[in-house]
Design a protein around this motif. Structure first.
Motif: not given
Length: 180
Positions: A98-110, A120-126, A128-131
């Motif tokens: 859930x934190x990754x998904x919310x972080x992805x939302x905030x990151x897209x806004x940023x 450039x996201x450094x970590x494929x697992x992060x 996958x979940x965030x996006x």
């Protein structure tokens, strides 16, 4: 610089590290979340053994190896750093989906606000979940955020033994070439 004490590291849990950002960067690097060492020092990728700074030099993003305390110099190269999840933890597996998904939302806004050429996201697992891209692989992604391309890079953590500094530098170098 002496290593932080166990008490300092415990006190850093859940704190944040300021982004190194500006509008219109060539590449905005995005870590998973800050380590406790990064939270104590206020510098991204500060953990001894993290290969981010050596890989930036090896890939040609910087002309010399910067120390974490020199992170502000990245802006002069058109580079910046942020994180998917802002809060510091001892290990990335302490961050919930859930934190990754919310972080992805905030990151897209940023990213929409800052408009870098590449995220450039450094970590494929992060990533996958965030996006919500469960089949994403290392490399450029089809998804964009406005005009910003997305590239997933190997995690430079010393715990990621699957990638060496040299093989990481090759992938980071592919992004550097694409970023021009």
């Amino acid at each position: 610089m002496p290593l932080p004490s166990p008490e300092e590291l415990r006190a850093a849990r859940d704190s944040t590290v300021d982004d190194v950002v500006a509008p219109g960067l060539s590449v905005l690097f995005c870590g998973i979340n800050p380590s406790l060492m990064s939270a104590v020092t206020g510098h991204h990728f500060a953990r001894p053994g993290n290969r981010f700074w050596p890989v930036l030099r090896l890939s040609g993003f910087t002309p010399r190896q910067l120390a974490p305390a020199e992170q502000g110099e990245l802006l002069s190269y058109g580079l910046g750093i942020t994180n998917v999840v802002a809060r510091a933890t001892a290990r990335a597996d302490e961050v919930s989906a859930a934190e990754f998904r919310e972080g992805g939302r905030v990151l897209r806004e940023k990213v929409a606000r800052l408009q870098p050429g590449w995220l450039a996201v450094v970590g494929v697992t992060a990533y996958r979940v965030a996006f919500a891209e469960p089949k994403a692989r290392i490399g450029p992604q089809e998804r964009t955020i406005g005009e910003t391309g997305i590239w997933v890079l190997p995690n430079p953590s010393g715990l990621n033994a699957h990638w060496t500094a040299r093989t990481m530098a090759e992938e980071y170098g592919r992004l550097r070439t694409a970023a021009g």
